[in-house]
Every structure is written in structure tokens, then in C-alpha cells.
Scaffold this motif. Structure first.
Motif, short mmCIF file in Angstrom:
data_model
loop_
_atom_site.label_atom_id
_atom_site.label_comp_id
_atom_site.label_asym_id
_atom_site.label_seq_id
_atom_site.Cartn_x
_atom_site.Cartn_y
_atom_site.Cartn_z
N UNK A 188 3.00 -8.76 2.26
CA UNK A 188 2.75 -7.43 1.70
C UNK A 188 3.96 -6.89 0.93
N UNK A 199 3.89 -8.66 -2.25
CA UNK A 199 2.77 -8.16 -3.04
C UNK A 199 3.11 -6.86 -3.73
N UNK A 200 3.78 -5.97 -2.99
CA UNK A 200 4.14 -4.68 -3.60
C UNK A 200 5.08 -4.87 -4.78
N UNK A 227 3.00 -6.16 -7.71
CA UNK A 227 2.21 -5.07 -8.31
C UNK A 227 3.13 -4.16 -9.13
N UNK A 238 -3.35 -2.62 0.10
CA UNK A 238 -2.07 -2.52 -0.60
C UNK A 238 -2.13 -1.69 -1.88
#
Lengths: 91, 91, 91, 91, 91, 91, 91, 91, 91, 91
Positions: free
Chosen positions: F28, F31-32, F35, I89
Motif C-alpha cells: 500500500x 501503491x500510494x 498513484x 487506497x
């Protein structure tokens, strides 16, 4: 020897009505002969499938190949053959 | 009767080294017997595949089922059997 | 080099009767030549399948590709080729 | 002869870290040798896939089968081989 | 960027002979241009398959999509594209 | 360039609880970042699937391959990448 | 009602020897009961497959589901059920 | 919105007996709640399959994804979701 | 709700030229409307594929089913829909 | 007994417009009868699919096979039937 034989005759449904009716009649006549002489032992429809599944018995694979190739529906059929062997539990 | 037999023995490669070496040795010994007595007629590797493909000949499907089930590699093998029939052109 | 070659000629069964009879005749003539010159080594029917399976032998993949593309049935055939390698046990 | 070779080495990712690091090192060393001697002609990653795809060149299928079976990653790899033939347009 | 491109042109074999001959001629002319300008880098037949496999190089996916859609064979072809990435070992 | 990326992380669910919790946390966090820097443009769950589907944007396939291979979940993930090309209607 | 039932018990071959021997013994005992009471009508091995195929007869799908779920091999088996319908030709 | 949901829980059968018994108990408790609150509308076994098939109703895909991910069996389940739309004939 | 929608319109390429040109024109006109009203959010070609992939947004599955069934290309298209759920997310 | 029945009627879309309109009208008339007499219990569209999915209830597989074979769309339909069994949780 016994074989599990699945016949998918979907493509026969693309024939003109009269031609298909004639094909079905010839196929059934041949089917009755094969049931009578024991080549086809058991024979079922599968709900929704345009074809059938059966237990066939022939002396060997050569005979089976010939019998299947002479079926009236053969040019229109996808046929899947599984060889079967006696199960030790059924002796 | 002849059969096309494909053996995929990938799972045997998950065995510990010693166990696998022993399995291969036993499998080869059995393979040599089957080649010698004509059960296996031809036998090839397929590049990249952990297994083999061969032409087997047995009196019937019962014998083939028994011979395959007694192979040392059987517990680890996915085996696919295709029954073969004489082609009219080869008579 | 040897190859396992599966030919599925189902689509040839969609041809008009006369055209198909002519195709089969030309295909068989060509087949006999390929058996005679050793390109096709073994050759079987598979019960129920409108096609055949065989062991082919050509000097290389180029020759195989050319021979297959010149088969009369080629425009109607789905052909699957598996390269074969000598198995250490058969030396 | 040239071959399209796809290697899927996902299973190697189930090895303990140290063992996998050692495997990768040995695989790379072997890969460099095969690139140097022309056995591997071209070689790519496919984004997202744990493996590679390449154009391999060996005298025949026997050599290819042997070279692949000797790769350190072989016990963990699913390998798919497609034989390639010269295209008439590239002569 | 490089792409692995597999072209299956089986459906073109359902065209009338003259139309197919014309299609092949136009496709080959276009193929020669794409080989000449480096869009197609390597190009093979796959024995038995009515199509080809190649390594294509275009600046990006947009260009590849456009070049493929303008191929004469495009209306008859099933095309499968795999994006390729440089392998660390080949730097 | 944009890519459709499907990640199936089912195998991560075979990890011991603590190890999996740690993996998810690291995934995660990564992933952040992806993004935030625009590598991942859109990102969804698919109901019932242990994974995700997203639209990724990288300069080329090399960058995508590297970014995916560095994901914490990579050793446990089956990842399928589809290259996307601008549609003429969206110019 | 009759059903075609294919049982693939490959996973049982991953059990330790003793546990597997015990499983087979219990499975055979149960199989003999099901043959005796007519639940299993016919029963075969398929050469090369670690499992079986049979014609089962139960009053309805509920009974079949329960009987299959109580088989000793159930936790290790992939089971595929095809409902069968009487064929008009066999009346 | 309604969804057709197929759950394949085969992998749960690899758990130790006690752990599996506990999982089933928790899954059933949760299942009763979902039936009671109308999330699961209909619910069946499929003979031979270690899982179930059902008609689920949730306000949207987000809710469905969350409910499925919270099932006790989720870490062990392959779940396939098909969105359903009202049929004009059933208004 | 958002959906991943893959449209394979290969069969439209079997239409006569004029009919296909007319179909494409009508499909593009409809596509522009759906982009304008936000039903289609993103929209791409996939290199080599005769179709497209897109992110669609409709209030529910009923609306999506109706909008897709009214597309001019619908009678010729194989359409695959995946429901999408918000990822935690991206909140 | 209940069955999950998926009907894929894509091929009906190859019929001439008038013939297809007539087929749809007859199919809907028959569908209304089957809904009225409880043979079809639930019935949905699947967005993007040219067909439907439903829960059917008939005394046995024979009746289902007959009812399906008499559907006007039967010659054009690929139909997949899954037998359903009561789930212990829903008693």
C-alpha cells in the motif's frame, strides 16, 4: 473395448429445414442399428446440448473410428472419444 | 492397439534431490523393459517440457491403464492418452 | 528432425460434395508420396476426429513448413506441430 | 534452426530467499554463456511476467532440449517452444 | 519499443482464389516496406500455421496499432501483441 | 504509454498472517507513491478477486517491467499487461 | 436421474503413503456399497488418469451432492457432474 | 443490484481438520446473517463442487466487494462474479 | 458504477464494405454521444485487436445492459464486462 | 429440481432482420409461458452478452432437456446447464 463418446452436432442445425429433417431420420435409423447390435450400449441427451453422450463398445479403436466416420451426422459433428478401462472394483 | 501418450512429470521436480534421483533411476529401468517388450514403440522428449511423448502399444485399454498406473512416476504425472486407429492410407 | 503433427480438417467438410471428393483424392495422392519418401513416418486416424495425427520427419522446420503449406488440405486445416527430440533412453 | 522460447519461472519465486538468489546468479551466468555462443539470439522480459521470451538458435531440437534441460531454472520452469521457419519474404 | 506479434490469417483462406491471391500480393508488398523501414525486425513462419510471428519495433503502441490496422490482411486476421522489455542481461 | 494491468495476488493469501499483514502494508505504501507520481492513473478492486485492475502510465515497456518487478507483491502475483493505444475518437 | 460423474483424485497422490493407503481402502469400501445399492451403475478407469468416470443414479441432485460430499476422497477430488436425460431413441 | 456469485472453496480443504471445522462454522454463521439481511437471495450447492453458487443483492459493486472480502473463506476462495441486469420480459 | 468493457468486433469485418462503412459511421456517432454524456469515461484501442477496451460508468447494470444492446455494433460484437469497485487506497 | 441455465444466442444475430424479429417474438411468447408455469423461476440479462441466465425448475433432467429443445431459439443457442442442489444452510 468401451469408449465414452460425446457428439456435438450443433453445426447440423445450420442446415436448411428439409435437409436437416432428412439427416435426423437417417441418423436415427443408423442409431437404432447400432443400439441393436450392441455397438452403442447406453445413450443420453445432455440438457441444452445439441448432441448426445454414450457408452460405445467395439472390438478396437479401428472399428470405432470407422463406425463414427460412417454416421450420417459425421460431417457436421465434433466428436470426443475417451477410452475406458475396467475398474478393479467392478470385477 | 496403439495410443499416443503424453506424460507431464513436472511435479516430480518438486521432490527432494535424492528422492528424485531414485525415482528417475526406477522410471528408466521400467522404461527400458517397456521398450524391450514392445509396449513403448517410440519415445521422445519435447524440448522444454519435463516429460515425454510416445507411441504405446497394448492389447487393449485395460492393459494400458494398468501399465501406466504401475509406472514409478505415476503419482507425480499428468498423463494424456489418445487412442489411435489405423489410417486407410497405410494398409 | 521429427515432429508430431496433428491435422484437424473439419472445415473441409463444409465443401460441396464434389469439391470435397476431389480434395480427398488429391490429399491421398500427396499423402502416399510423403509416406513413400519418408516425410511421413507414421500416420493414424483418431476415432471421431475429422483429421489425423502423424510422425513427420524433415531435415528442418523450413522444409516442414513448406511441405505442410503445399498440402491440398492446407487452406482448410488447423495444424499443430510439436518438435520432438531424441530421448536419452532410446540411444 | 530458430525457436521462440517462452520461460515462465514463477515457481522459482516460492524458493527461500537465499536459494533463489543463488539460482538467479547461476541462471544469469549460464544465460551470458548462451548469449555469447549465439544459442540465445534475442532475449526480453515481458512486463509483469516472472520469466522471459527469447529467440534461440540450435542445430536441431535435440540440442535445444538438452540446453534447456541443463538450465539451472529448469526444475522450476514451464517452458513453451515454438519452432520457427524462414519466411519467404525474408530471403 | 519492441513487440512480439503473432498473426493468424486463417480466415483469409476462406476468400475466393483470385481475391486471396490479390490480398497476398498486397500484404507482401506492405511487408517488404515494413521490413525495409525497420518496423518489422524479424519475421518467421510457424510450421502448419496460416500466419506468421515477428518482432516489431515502433515508437509506441499508438503507431503499432495504426500500422497493424492498415495491413491488407487486417480484416481477416487475429493478431496477438505482447509488449517486450529490455532484459537486464542484454545491456 | 498506457497499459491495462491486472494483478492476481491470490498466492499472497497463503502467507502466514503476520507476513501477509507486513506485505500489504508495504504494497500500500508503494501503491500510494505510484498513484502520487502518476504511474498508476486509475485503480479498482474487482468484486471477489484477490487482486486489482488498473490503468498504468509509463514512458515505455522497460519502465513498466521494472516498476512491476519491484512491487512488494511481485513474487506472489500473476500479472497480465495489455498495451493500450489512443482511440481515434478520443483525440 | 442419471449423471455422468468424472472424479479426478490427483491430489490424493500428494498424501503420505500410509494415509493414502488408508484413504483408498475406505474409498473402495464405500464404492462397493454404492455399486451394491445401485447409486453407481457403471464405473471405469480412464487410462493415465488418477481418477474414474461413472454413471451414477440418484433420485435427484440433492442426493447426488450429499453422496459425493461424503466420499472419503471428496476433500482431494475435483468432480465434474453432467446431468443426463433419456434419449428419445432409447424408449 | 443482483449478481451471480460462484465460490470455489477447494483450497479450504487443504487446511488441518480442526482449522477447517472452525472456518466452516464461522462461514456458516456469516452466511446466515447474509441470508437474513437479504444480501444472499438464493444459495445452492453444485453436486461435486467444493463451493456454492448464489444470487447476491447489494446496492452496488463496492458493497459486494467488501462483503465478499470479509467472508471467513475469502483467503481460500476463488470467486467469480457476474453482474445481472433485469430482463425486459420480467417487468 | 464503473465497468471495464472489452468489445471484440471482429465479426463486423465480415460485412460487405459499404455496410461496414455505414456501421462504423453510426458506431462512432453513438460513441461520441456516450463520451459526451460520461457513459464512456476512457476508451482505447488494443494494438492488433479489432475492437476496443474502455471504462464505462452507468447508474447500474440495467442501464449498462441497455446501452450496450443499443450500440450499432452489438449484433456483431462479443462484449465482456467486468464490474469495478472502488479501491480503499483511492479514497 | 433447479438448474442454472445460461443461454448464449449470439448466432441468432446472424439471421436476416425479419427472421430474427419473428424469432424474438416467438421466443418471448414462449418465455412468458415458462415464467407463468414456474419452469423459469428467475431470469436476467448479462450486460454485453447476447443471451440470458436463469434459474429453471423442472421435475427432472428429461423435462428440462425437452423444454430447452423446444425453445424457438434452440437451433441458434449454446446452452450450458448446471444442476443445483439445496444448500444445508437454506433448509
Amino acid at each position: 473395448m468401451e469408449f465414452l463418446v460425446r457428439v456435438d452436432a450443433s453445426r447440423a442445425y445450420e442446415l436448411p429445414d428439409e435437409e436437416r429433417a432428412d439427416l435426423i431420420e437417417r441418423e436415427r435409423a443408423r442409431g437404432r442399428e447400432l443400439l441393436a447390435d450392441g455397438t452403442i450400449q447406453r445413450f443420453w441427451r445432455v440438457p441444452g446440448r445439441r448432441g448426445n453422450v454414450g457408452i460405445w463398445s467395439t472390438p478396437d479403436a479401428d472399428t470405432l473410428a470407422t463406425v463414427l466416420a460412417e454416421l450420417p451426422v459425421y460431417p457436421y459433428a465434433d466428436i470426443e472419444v475417451t477410452p475406458l478401462a475396467t475398474h478393479p472394483m467392478t470385477h
